[in-house]
Structure formats: structure tokens, C-alpha cells
Scaffold this motif. Sequence first.
Motif, PDB file in Angstrom:
ATOM      1  N   THR A 105     -19.039  21.171   1.433  1.00  0.00           N
ATOM      2  CA  THR A 105     -18.902  19.731   1.633  1.00  0.00           C
ATOM      3  C   THR A 105     -19.766  18.948   0.656  1.00  0.00           C
ATOM      4  N   LEU A 106     -19.105  18.182  -0.209  1.00  0.00           N
ATOM      5  CA  LEU A 106     -19.776  17.336  -1.197  1.00  0.00           C
ATOM      6  C   LEU A 106     -20.829  18.104  -1.989  1.00  0.00           C
ATOM      7  N   PRO A 107     -20.424  19.206  -2.631  1.00  0.00           N
ATOM      8  CA  PRO A 107     -21.387  19.986  -3.410  1.00  0.00           C
ATOM      9  C   PRO A 107     -21.859  19.217  -4.637  1.00  0.00           C
ATOM     10  N   TRP A 108     -22.974  19.680  -5.191  1.00  0.00           N
ATOM     11  CA  TRP A 108     -23.540  19.066  -6.389  1.00  0.00           C
ATOM     12  C   TRP A 108     -23.950  20.172  -7.344  1.00  0.00           C
ATOM     13  N   VAL A 136     -10.969  28.289   3.745  1.00  0.00           N
ATOM     14  CA  VAL A 136     -12.016  27.633   2.951  1.00  0.00           C
ATOM     15  C   VAL A 136     -11.686  26.154   2.873  1.00  0.00           C
ATOM     16  N   ARG A 137     -12.614  25.313   3.326  1.00  0.00           N
ATOM     17  CA  ARG A 137     -12.385  23.867   3.360  1.00  0.00           C
ATOM     18  C   ARG A 137     -13.422  23.181   2.474  1.00  0.00           C
ATOM     19  N   ILE A 138     -12.925  22.484   1.452  1.00  0.00           N
ATOM     20  CA  ILE A 138     -13.791  21.902   0.420  1.00  0.00           C
ATOM     21  C   ILE A 138     -13.606  20.390   0.389  1.00  0.00           C
ATOM     22  N   VAL A 139     -14.707  19.652   0.314  1.00  0.00           N
ATOM     23  CA  VAL A 139     -14.657  18.202   0.102  1.00  0.00           C
ATOM     24  C   VAL A 139     -15.425  17.898  -1.178  1.00  0.00           C
ATOM     25  N   LEU A 140     -14.744  17.293  -2.137  1.00  0.00           N
ATOM     26  CA  LEU A 140     -15.342  16.951  -3.430  1.00  0.00           C
ATOM     27  C   LEU A 140     -15.419  15.438  -3.573  1.00  0.00           C
ATOM     28  N   ASN A 141     -16.570  14.955  -3.962  1.00  0.00           N
ATOM     29  CA  ASN A 141     -16.798  13.525  -4.125  1.00  0.00           C
ATOM     30  C   ASN A 141     -16.215  13.053  -5.453  1.00  0.00           C
ATOM     31  N   THR A 142     -15.278  12.118  -5.418  1.00  0.00           N
ATOM     32  CA  THR A 142     -14.714  11.586  -6.656  1.00  0.00           C
ATOM     33  C   THR A 142     -15.433  10.332  -7.124  1.00  0.00           C
ATOM     34  N   ARG A 143     -16.430   9.850  -6.367  1.00  0.00           N
ATOM     35  CA  ARG A 143     -17.204   8.696  -6.817  1.00  0.00           C
ATOM     36  C   ARG A 143     -18.060   9.033  -8.032  1.00  0.00           C
ATOM     37  N   ILE A 144     -18.263  10.329  -8.288  1.00  0.00           N
ATOM     38  CA  ILE A 144     -19.044  10.715  -9.458  1.00  0.00           C
ATOM     39  C   ILE A 144     -18.411  10.211 -10.747  1.00  0.00           C
ATOM     40  N   THR A 195     -22.880  15.177   7.240  1.00  0.00           N
ATOM     41  CA  THR A 195     -23.893  15.749   6.354  1.00  0.00           C
ATOM     42  C   THR A 195     -24.822  14.635   5.888  1.00  0.00           C
ATOM     43  N   THR A 196     -26.036  15.008   5.559  1.00  0.00           N
ATOM     44  CA  THR A 196     -27.008  14.024   5.069  1.00  0.00           C
ATOM     45  C   THR A 196     -26.524  13.399   3.776  1.00  0.00           C
ATOM     46  N   TRP A 197     -25.960  14.196   2.895  1.00  0.00           N
ATOM     47  CA  TRP A 197     -25.471  13.695   1.613  1.00  0.00           C
ATOM     48  C   TRP A 197     -24.319  12.718   1.807  1.00  0.00           C
ATOM     49  N   ALA A 198     -23.432  12.987   2.753  1.00  0.00           N
ATOM     50  CA  ALA A 198     -22.325  12.065   3.025  1.00  0.00           C
ATOM     51  C   ALA A 198     -22.851  10.711   3.481  1.00  0.00           C
ATOM     52  N   LYS A 199     -23.881  10.721   4.319  1.00  0.00           N
ATOM     53  CA  LYS A 199     -24.464   9.460   4.792  1.00  0.00           C
ATOM     54  C   LYS A 199     -25.093   8.674   3.651  1.00  0.00           C
ATOM     55  N   ARG A 200     -25.758   9.382   2.754  1.00  0.00           N
ATOM     56  CA  ARG A 200     -26.378   8.701   1.611  1.00  0.00           C
ATOM     57  C   ARG A 200     -25.329   8.091   0.695  1.00  0.00           C
ATOM     58  N   SER A 209     -13.035  10.733  -1.799  1.00  0.00           N
ATOM     59  CA  SER A 209     -13.257  12.176  -1.830  1.00  0.00           C
ATOM     60  C   SER A 209     -11.936  12.930  -1.795  1.00  0.00           C
ATOM     61  N   MET A 210     -11.981  14.150  -2.299  1.00  0.00           N
ATOM     62  CA  MET A 210     -10.808  15.008  -2.343  1.00  0.00           C
ATOM     63  C   MET A 210     -10.989  16.152  -1.355  1.00  0.00           C
ATOM     64  N   TYR A 211      -9.983  16.380  -0.547  1.00  0.00           N
ATOM     65  CA  TYR A 211     -10.005  17.491   0.401  1.00  0.00           C
ATOM     66  C   TYR A 211      -9.130  18.612  -0.139  1.00  0.00           C
ATOM     67  N   VAL A 212      -9.699  19.805  -0.185  1.00  0.00           N
ATOM     68  CA  VAL A 212      -8.966  20.981  -0.644  1.00  0.00           C
ATOM     69  C   VAL A 212      -9.104  22.068   0.420  1.00  0.00           C
ATOM     70  N   GLU A 213      -7.983  22.607   0.843  1.00  0.00           N
ATOM     71  CA  GLU A 213      -8.014  23.719   1.775  1.00  0.00           C
ATOM     72  C   GLU A 213      -7.376  24.933   1.120  1.00  0.00           C
ATOM     73  N   ALA A 214      -7.972  26.101   1.372  1.00  0.00           N
ATOM     74  CA  ALA A 214      -7.471  27.321   0.748  1.00  0.00           C
ATOM     75  C   ALA A 214      -7.571  28.482   1.726  1.00  0.00           C
ATOM     76  N   MET A 215      -6.902  29.569   1.381  1.00  0.00           N
ATOM     77  CA  MET A 215      -6.932  30.791   2.158  1.00  0.00           C
ATOM     78  C   MET A 215      -7.299  31.947   1.231  1.00  0.00           C
ATOM     79  N   ILE A 216      -8.130  32.860   1.734  1.00  0.00           N
ATOM     80  CA  ILE A 216      -8.536  34.016   0.940  1.00  0.00           C
ATOM     81  C   ILE A 216      -7.527  35.139   1.113  1.00  0.00           C
ATOM     82  N   ARG A 217      -7.094  35.705   0.013  1.00  0.00           N
ATOM     83  CA  ARG A 217      -6.202  36.858   0.090  1.00  0.00           C
ATOM     84  C   ARG A 217      -6.819  38.011  -0.696  1.00  0.00           C
ATOM     85  N   VAL A 218      -6.404  39.217  -0.364  1.00  0.00           N
ATOM     86  CA  VAL A 218      -6.926  40.402  -1.020  1.00  0.00           C
ATOM     87  C   VAL A 218      -6.163  40.619  -2.320  1.00  0.00           C
TER      88      VAL A 218
END
Length: 220
Positions: A105-108, A136-144, A195-200, A209-218
Amino acid sequence: MITIVRGKQTETFTRSELDARMAAYAGVTVDLGTGDGAWAYRYAHANADRFVVAIDPVRENLREYSARAARKTERGGLSNVLYVVASAEQITADLRAIADEMYITLPWGSLMRGLILADPQVLDGIAAIARPNAAVRIVLNTRIFEDPIPLEARDLPDLTPAYIHDRLASAYARHGIVITEARLMSGDEVATLSTTWAKRLSHRGPPSSMYVEAMIRVLG
């Protein structure tokens, strides 16, 4: 060995010790790039049947919430969350195949860049932590990408659903991560991220923000 943080103290766990802790729960959630670990603590509190592993490469980030988790139960202590010093680029064998769900969530920093640029080390690390069929659930901040653009983001491509589908989906798939959804999140959705970062970031309104969902496969 796995490096564990408990307030100002650190200790090491073996994989067998981790397995023993995880075995008592219905599933394992990994919060990768957890930052201060606030989200992981709240998630563990709300989901007593799950074991939560909060991972961040910066040991000092983990002190406050790992200390809270280590308290006695009546003072807010939690036995179902563990704070681990590690990075996606350097996942050891002791952390492989532990998660049946993962949140980023909102990695840096290098984790954010690795996700946006499909860095092989980052993607291999994510796939290594997860079990087959893990979500796998990912949130990426596009405000950057708004002025003033931070130095870390100045050479990054615009983050859009089209970019994810056209450029990232195939790259992720080569590492066993199959993207199933990519969309812009509404301001209301972003505002609910605990998350603390989301509040800031939301001090002048929830960031785009962009939401990306994925599934792990072998693979193979």
C-alpha cells in the motif's frame, strides 16, 4: 534466519519457528513495505484468525508498532503479528512461500520504482514470498507525478490503467504474477486506507491512486 523487531530490540527466528507461529492460524497476510507497521497492527487486531507478517527494510520504522504488539494482551498486545526487517529485493529462503494474501500500500523508494518499472528483483521477491494462488493487492500513489515531482519519480512513466495493461501485465506474468485488475481508485476509497502514509498524503485531499490486483501462479 529472519530478523524480528520488538520495539528497540531485535532477535532472529528460524523458519521452523516461523512455521510454528503461522500454523495456529487460518492464513498468513504479508504487508510488504509496511512503513511504520500501523496498518499491519490494525489488520491483525481486526482479523484474529490470521497471522500478519509486516515487512520493511528500515528497522527504525518498525519500533513503535512492534513494541505495541509485544505488550500484554490487556494493554493492546497482539500475538498474531510479526515485524520483520527485509526488502523485496533480498528475500531469504526463510521467508519464501508464506503468504496466501499480500498487501503493498502506497510504497516508496525502490519498492515503488520496482513495481512501476517491473524490476525483476522486486517481482521475484514478491512471487517468492507468496504461495501459489495468493492474492496480491497493490495501491500506487499517482500524485507523485504532480509538480513538484520528487526526485525518485522524475524518470518514471505516467501511471495509468493502460500502462499497466499494455506494459506491466506481460512483465509481471513472466515472474508468476498475473494482473487481474487495474483501475484508478476514487478519493473515497483512498480515504479509507488505514496507513499512516495515506493519512499524510491526504492532508490536501485523498491522492489519486492506482489499484492493482494480481494472483500468483506457479511458473513452469
